[in-house]
Write a protein that holds these residues in place. Structure first.
Motif, PDB file in Angstrom:
ATOM      1  N   VAL A 256       0.734  -1.424   0.034  1.00 44.06           N
ATOM      2  CA  VAL A 256       0.133   0.122   0.082  1.00 44.06           C
ATOM      3  C   VAL A 256       0.795   1.319   0.012  1.00 44.06           C
ATOM      4  N   VAL A 273      -4.662   6.910   0.970  1.00 42.09           N
ATOM      5  CA  VAL A 273      -3.811   5.606  -0.090  1.00 42.09           C
ATOM      6  C   VAL A 273      -3.778   6.247  -1.286  1.00 42.09           C
ATOM      7  N   ALA A 276      -2.731   0.797  -4.243  1.00 38.43           N
ATOM      8  CA  ALA A 276      -2.299  -0.478  -3.416  1.00 38.43           C
ATOM      9  C   ALA A 276      -2.649  -1.784  -4.351  1.00 38.43           C
ATOM     10  N   ARG A 279      -6.378  -4.061  -3.988  1.00 39.16           N
ATOM     11  CA  ARG A 279      -6.848  -2.969  -3.525  1.00 39.16           C
ATOM     12  C   ARG A 279      -7.901  -3.465  -2.682  1.00 39.16           C
ATOM     13  N   ASP A 283      -5.429  -1.878   2.917  1.00 43.91           N
ATOM     14  CA  ASP A 283      -5.486  -0.240   3.357  1.00 43.91           C
ATOM     15  C   ASP A 283      -5.695   0.038   4.644  1.00 43.91           C
ATOM     16  N   ARG A 312       5.726   3.304   1.055  1.00 37.26           N
ATOM     17  CA  ARG A 312       5.046   2.196   0.677  1.00 37.26           C
ATOM     18  C   ARG A 312       5.208   1.171   1.815  1.00 37.26           C
TER      19      ARG A 312
END
Length: 321
Positions: A256, A273, A276, A279, A283, A312
């Motif tokens: 993420v 965010v 990611a 997805r 998160d 990250r």
């Protein structure tokens, strides 16, 4: 002469063929079956006496019903109330008949016993033997009732015991199943906790490595500037995201990219965010990790300032195992 006419036929009746005295008990099973007369009411007195004699010879003193000496003699007295042969025969065979009744009672043939007692009562209704027989009949009936009730009680207790055993078995089976399920859940929880601990240790190592680089950069900047300190925000606590349990179970990995603001007091806000993969799986874990992180704020000429950063955060199963 009168003795011969009245008593002698009766004595012949008692001794002929049977060879016994009427007061001697005889096994009821020895009574011989004989076909009853077609129409007793139509028989003459002599015929009735003849039938009674046959019945006595075959030991059918008071049974079977409708074909016994007692009923034939009583029928004679109905037709001729003063018949001395019938009266004497009934009186003399009364004890023998009573003995037969007692055997019937002991064999628990209660309806037959009651019939025979009623037949004896027609001969001598005030005889004390009838009182004794009726008492024995009542006692045997009560005993049989008690035995039957005891059997019913025992059967009921057996049914209750069987039901309790079935319930106990079902309860024991459910307890075993519940324990097995609880043990399995505990094992899964322990495995998950171990994986999360490994993830935390790996992330702590990564944080310590990343924290060393800014410190070197700050030292170099300070050395070159020679004035107030100027540097980027530095994390002072490890960024340790919790590995989502669903992802662990599904063996998912990912990362993420997050953007956030480090405030002048070192707290983190405005976390968003950026991207990611996959997805929406990691998160929340990434955002939560940054909310818990503490920073030394960015400095410019020795004064703390708010700054924007992007990082990250990776989630790898190899690191959590």
């Amino acid at each position: 002469m009168s003795w011969f006419l009245i008593i002698k036929p009766h004595e012949d009746l008692l001794t002929a063929d049977s060879g016994g005295h009427p007061s001697t008990p005889v096994n009821l099973g020895q009574q011989q079956a004989a076909a009853p007369p077609v129409n007793v009411d139509a028989l003459s007195i002599n015929d009735l006496l003849s039938e009674a004699r046959k019945a006595m010879n075959q030991q059918r003193v008071i049974a079977p019903a409708g074909n016994n000496a007692f009923e034939f003699y009583l029928k004679v007295l109905q037709k001729q109330p003063g018949n001395q042969v019938a009266a004497d025969a009934l009186r003399e065979t009364f004890p023998f008949a009573a003995s037969n009744v007692e055997q019937v009672i002991n064999q628990r043939e209660f309806d037959e016993a009651e019939r025979e007692i009623n037949l004896l009562a027609k001969v001598d209704p005030t005889n004390y033997t009838l009182t004794i027989l009726r008492s024995k009949l009542d006692a045997q009936r009560k005993t049989l009732d008690q035995e039957q009730q005891k059997q019913l009680d025992q059967q009921h207790q057996a049914e209750l015991a069987a039901q309790k055993a079935a319930v106990d078995k079902a309860t024991a089976d459910k307890a075993l199943a519940d324990k097995a399920a609880a043990d399995k859940a505990a094992q899964q929880q322990a495995a998950l906790a171990a994986q999360q601990q490994k993830v935390k240790q790996e992330q702590a190592t990564q944080t310590q490595t990343s924290a060393a680089t800014p410190n070197s950069q700050v030292a170099s900047a300070n050395a070159s500037a020679g004035g107030g300190e100027t540097r980027d925000a530095i994390p002072i606590s490890s960024i340790r995201p919790r590995y989502p349990a669903t992802a662990l179970r599904n063996n998912q990995e990912g990362w993420v990219d997050v953007q956030y603001t480090v405030n002048t007091d070192g707290s983190v806000s405005n976390i968003t965010v950026v991207s990611a993969e996959p997805r929406h799986v990691f998160d929340n874990a990434a955002i939560d990790a940054l909310r818990r992180a503490k920073f030394s704020p960015a400095m410019r000429d020795g004064a703390a300032i708010a700054s924007q950063q992007q990082k990250r955060i990776e989630f790898k199963l190899s690191a959590s195992q």
